[in-house]
Scaffold this motif. Sequence first.
Motif: not given
Length: 189
Positions: A90-103
């Motif tokens: 229902d809500v997810g969070f991903v740390a910035a360092e795991r998304l170097p190119d964004g979603l």
Amino acid sequence: MVTREQLYTVADLWRLSHSGEYDQQRLELSEGELIVMSPAGGKHGGIAARLGRLIGNYVEAHHLGEITAAETGYILFQNADGKNTVRAPDVGFVAAERLPDGLPDEYLPFAPDLAVEVVSPNDDAEDLQLKVRQYLRYGTPLVWVVYPKSQTVVVHTPQETRTLELEDTLDGGDMLPGFTLAVKSIFPE
């Protein structure tokens, strides 16, 4: 004669989700099995939106990463024998360092750092427990399960499970350092 259950892949789920065949329904995969879910009710949606907003505001203010909504698929497990698992918290969070190119435009290729599930009246307890086990098994370090009826939140980590009551405070642990939220503020008056 033995009949073989059809196993769905991540690609099958993507195709079905975008075909129009399952309009007004959410789809997930659990070990290759297609899970069809009807739209959530108002209380469920309100609580999920409130949590998404509160967590999202904190994440944005502290540049911690990205928040996703219920329609966002996370590939928890994928392999050649087709027992793929894709969940949509229902809500997810991903740390910035795991998304170097964004979603990405597609499903996220990994487990979320935080998964929040709001329990609906028709949710099956065994299915919910399986979902929590899958999140933890495939790398989600923090899972919050919100129970509107009892107004409690069950916090799951690989090390422990604890239940928070209305007078307690929820915290983000290592995933959302410094984030705190009074449990009573999650539920509508």
